[in-house]
Design an enzyme around this catalytic site. Sequence first.
Site, PDB file in Angstrom:
ATOM      1  N   LYS A 153       0.812  -1.219   0.000  1.00 41.84           N
ATOM      2  CA  LYS A 153       0.000   0.000   0.000  1.00 41.84           C
ATOM      3  C   LYS A 153       0.848   1.272   0.000  1.00 41.84           C
ATOM      4  CE  LYS A 153      -3.697  -2.351   2.572  1.00 41.84           C
ATOM      5  NZ  LYS A 153      -4.680  -2.377   1.488  1.00 41.84           N
ATOM      6  N   CYS A 154       2.017   1.191  -0.573  1.00 42.97           N
ATOM      7  CA  CYS A 154       2.950   2.323  -0.603  1.00 42.97           C
ATOM      8  C   CYS A 154       2.803   3.070  -1.920  1.00 42.97           C
ATOM      9  CB  CYS A 154       4.380   1.790  -0.440  1.00 42.97           C
ATOM     10  SG  CYS A 154       5.673   3.044  -0.533  1.00 42.97           S
ATOM     11  N   GLY A 155       3.136   4.341  -1.894  1.00 45.06           N
ATOM     12  CA  GLY A 155       3.107   5.116  -3.123  1.00 45.06           C
ATOM     13  C   GLY A 155       4.099   4.619  -4.162  1.00 45.06           C
ATOM     14  N   LEU A 156       5.099   3.857  -3.707  1.00 44.82           N
ATOM     15  CA  LEU A 156       6.105   3.312  -4.614  1.00 44.82           C
ATOM     16  C   LEU A 156       5.760   1.914  -5.111  1.00 44.82           C
ATOM     17  CD1 LEU A 156       9.260   4.322  -2.506  1.00 44.82           C
ATOM     18  CD2 LEU A 156       8.386   5.496  -4.541  1.00 44.82           C
ATOM     19  N   THR A 157       4.664   1.352  -4.611  1.00 44.22           N
ATOM     20  CA  THR A 157       4.363  -0.064  -4.853  1.00 44.22           C
ATOM     21  C   THR A 157       4.158  -0.386  -6.331  1.00 44.22           C
ATOM     22  OG1 THR A 157       3.387  -0.315  -2.656  1.00 44.22           O
ATOM     23  CG2 THR A 157       2.802  -1.955  -4.310  1.00 44.22           C
TER      24      THR A 157
END
Length: 203
Positions: free
Chosen positions: A76-80
């Site tokens: 759930k990361c912006g980098l995922t």
Amino acid sequence: MHLTNWVSFFFLVFAVLLFYSYPIIPFSYSSSSSKNMAQETPNSIYDFTVKDIRGNDVSLSEYSGKVLLIVNVASKCGLTQSNYKELNVLYEKYKSQGFEILAFPCNQFAGQEPGSNEEIQEVVCTMFKAEFPIFDKIDVNGKNTAPLYNYLKSEKGGYFGDAIKWNFTKFLVNKEGKVVERYAPTTSPLKIEKDIQNLLGSS
């Protein structure tokens, strides 16, 4: 001889006798102890056993002779999205040449990997289409840091300290199991491609 001198003389003799009669620990003991400590110090990542996403033990020696990219991942990361997409590209392109990606879920950064192992595996396989190995969820910082990550950080520290700064920190490992490079979370996996090619090409 004055009484005080006699007393001093007596204690001096007693101390000398005590010193020579007390068993002296041989130097070999110290040497042996040092050797044991040296044996306990990991020589490469192959000295570690980790658990896969299903809880099975996996010796990293199974990856001997391969180039590895070890990544702490989160769903759930912006980098995922971008990281999984590019990791998939690298894996598909180089897995037949002896390249592996080892992904370790971690929930220590803003709670962005909250699911169980089963939930993580479902998301990774269905939503992100990852085919590379996913391992047991671990801590990468703090008192419960996984031993593998203690080793990785000791081999390649980051800017402003060794701690992992965020999801998708990447460690590149050569065919001998040695850490050769560490990349920031914001480093695009495709920007690592040249380094991967160089290690795959080395004998």
